[in-house]
Design a protein around this motif. Structure first.
Motif, PDB file in Angstrom:
ATOM      1  N   ALA A  80       0.826  -1.219   0.000  1.00 26.18           N
ATOM      2  CA  ALA A  80       0.000   0.000   0.000  1.00 26.18           C
ATOM      3  C   ALA A  80       0.854   1.260   0.000  1.00 26.18           C
ATOM      4  O   ALA A  80       0.481   2.269  -0.610  1.00 26.18           O
ATOM      5  N   ALA A  81       2.003   1.186   0.645  1.00 23.72           N
ATOM      6  CA  ALA A  81       2.886   2.354   0.708  1.00 23.72           C
ATOM      7  C   ALA A  81       3.472   2.712  -0.655  1.00 23.72           C
ATOM      8  O   ALA A  81       3.989   3.820  -0.832  1.00 23.72           O
ATOM      9  N   THR A  82       3.371   1.804  -1.637  1.00 19.69           N
ATOM     10  CA  THR A  82       3.917   2.061  -2.971  1.00 19.69           C
ATOM     11  C   THR A  82       2.846   2.289  -4.033  1.00 19.69           C
ATOM     12  O   THR A  82       3.172   2.526  -5.196  1.00 19.69           O
ATOM     13  N   VAL A  83       1.584   2.203  -3.656  1.00 23.59           N
ATOM     14  CA  VAL A  83       0.495   2.291  -4.637  1.00 23.59           C
ATOM     15  C   VAL A  83       0.526   3.606  -5.412  1.00 23.59           C
ATOM     16  O   VAL A  83       0.537   3.613  -6.645  1.00 23.59           O
ATOM     17  N   GLN A  84       0.518   4.733  -4.715  1.00 28.41           N
ATOM     18  CA  GLN A  84       0.438   6.018  -5.403  1.00 28.41           C
ATOM     19  C   GLN A  84       1.656   6.259  -6.279  1.00 28.41           C
ATOM     20  O   GLN A  84       1.538   6.746  -7.405  1.00 28.41           O
ATOM     21  N   GLU A  85       2.825   5.884  -5.791  1.00 27.95           N
ATOM     22  CA  GLU A  85       4.049   6.023  -6.581  1.00 27.95           C
ATOM     23  C   GLU A  85       3.969   5.197  -7.865  1.00 27.95           C
ATOM     24  O   GLU A  85       4.339   5.662  -8.952  1.00 27.95           O
ATOM     25  N   THR A  86       3.460   3.960  -7.757  1.00 30.15           N
ATOM     26  CA  THR A  86       3.318   3.093  -8.926  1.00 30.15           C
ATOM     27  C   THR A  86       2.273   3.655  -9.882  1.00 30.15           C
ATOM     28  O   THR A  86       2.482   3.691 -11.102  1.00 30.15           O
ATOM     29  N   GLN A  87       1.155   4.110  -9.355  1.00 32.62           N
ATOM     30  CA  GLN A  87       0.109   4.714 -10.184  1.00 32.62           C
ATOM     31  C   GLN A  87       0.673   5.911 -10.945  1.00 32.62           C
ATOM     32  O   GLN A  87       0.468   6.044 -12.151  1.00 32.62           O
ATOM     33  N   ASP A  88       1.384   6.769 -10.249  1.00 29.26           N
ATOM     34  CA  ASP A  88       1.954   7.968 -10.878  1.00 29.26           C
ATOM     35  C   ASP A  88       2.973   7.615 -11.959  1.00 29.26           C
ATOM     36  O   ASP A  88       3.034   8.267 -13.000  1.00 29.26           O
ATOM     37  N   LEU A  89       3.764   6.578 -11.718  1.00 30.70           N
ATOM     38  CA  LEU A  89       4.825   6.193 -12.634  1.00 30.70           C
ATOM     39  C   LEU A  89       4.291   5.763 -14.005  1.00 30.70           C
ATOM     40  O   LEU A  89       4.875   6.088 -15.044  1.00 30.70           O
ATOM     41  N   TYR A  90       3.158   5.051 -14.018  1.00 34.75           N
ATOM     42  CA  TYR A  90       2.645   4.470 -15.262  1.00 34.75           C
ATOM     43  C   TYR A  90       1.331   5.095 -15.741  1.00 34.75           C
ATOM     44  O   TYR A  90       0.797   4.688 -16.774  1.00 34.75           O
ATOM     45  N   GLU A  91       0.815   6.061 -15.030  1.00 33.90           N
ATOM     46  CA  GLU A  91      -0.513   6.616 -15.328  1.00 33.90           C
ATOM     47  C   GLU A  91      -0.628   7.146 -16.759  1.00 33.90           C
ATOM     48  O   GLU A  91      -1.641   6.939 -17.431  1.00 33.90           O
ATOM     49  N   GLU A  92       0.395   7.828 -17.243  1.00 29.78           N
ATOM     50  CA  GLU A  92       0.336   8.403 -18.594  1.00 29.78           C
ATOM     51  C   GLU A  92       0.213   7.336 -19.677  1.00 29.78           C
ATOM     52  O   GLU A  92      -0.214   7.631 -20.794  1.00 29.78           O
ATOM     53  N   GLU A  93       0.559   6.105 -19.350  1.00 30.52           N
ATOM     54  CA  GLU A  93       0.473   5.006 -20.310  1.00 30.52           C
ATOM     55  C   GLU A  93      -0.860   4.260 -20.206  1.00 30.52           C
ATOM     56  O   GLU A  93      -1.032   3.204 -20.815  1.00 30.52           O
ATOM     57  N   GLY A  94      -1.791   4.791 -19.428  1.00 30.03           N
ATOM     58  CA  GLY A  94      -3.107   4.182 -19.297  1.00 30.03           C
ATOM     59  C   GLY A  94      -3.219   3.155 -18.189  1.00 30.03           C
ATOM     60  O   GLY A  94      -4.196   2.406 -18.132  1.00 30.03           O
ATOM     61  N   PHE A  95      -2.268   3.126 -17.294  1.00 31.74           N
ATOM     62  CA  PHE A  95      -2.241   2.154 -16.196  1.00 31.74           C
ATOM     63  C   PHE A  95      -3.201   2.552 -15.076  1.00 31.74           C
ATOM     64  O   PHE A  95      -3.388   3.740 -14.797  1.00 31.74           O
ATOM     65  N   LEU A  96      -3.792   1.547 -14.431  1.00 26.83           N
ATOM     66  CA  LEU A  96      -4.641   1.785 -13.263  1.00 26.83           C
ATOM     67  C   LEU A  96      -4.339   0.735 -12.206  1.00 26.83           C
ATOM     68  O   LEU A  96      -4.379  -0.468 -12.473  1.00 26.83           O
TER      69      LEU A  96
END
Length: 119
Positions: free
Chosen positions: A17-33
């Motif tokens: 859970a401590a890495t969720v937002q960082e992971t979301q932010d890292l790949y968000e521009e590529e359509g990741f959720l």
């Protein structure tokens, strides 16, 4: 999409859970959720919407959904639910909306590799 089935009492789930937002932010521009589904709260009880919101607030999850789930989603045969036998359990869904891969337990390197594979 990365589906993360977690429980509030689970230490590896808290680590993830401590890495969720960082992971979301890292790949968000590529359509990741990144989607977290809370199966139980921190007392092994059914998750409430309030607990799901508290989980998101506690771990700074702002743009990745944290959903209220339940043990009714578990089906060891995988016919009518998810085969959840460990916490957390992750499933990667590809762009064709097919289950691509999955893992029981938290492994950050595995998660990033499989996200990159489907992007």
């Amino acid at each position: 999409i990365l589906l993360d089935f977690s429980a509030g009492w689970c230490f590896p789930c808290k680590t993830a859970a401590a890495t969720v937002q960082e992971t979301q932010d890292l790949y968000e521009e590529e359509g990741f959720l990144y989607v977290t589904v809370m199966i139980e709260d921190d007392e092994s009880q059914a998750t409430t919407l309030g607990f799901a919101r508290e989980w998101a607030d506690t771990y700074g999850i702002a743009t990745a959904p944290v959903l209220q789930g339940s043990r009714h989603m578990i089906d060891y045969s995988s016919i009518e639910g998810y085969n959840l036998t460990g916490w957390p359990t992750f499933y990667v869904i590809n762009r064709d909306m097919q289950l691509d891969s999955g893992i029981r337990g938290y492994n950050e390197e595995w998660i990033h590799q499989h996200i990159q594979d489907v992007l």
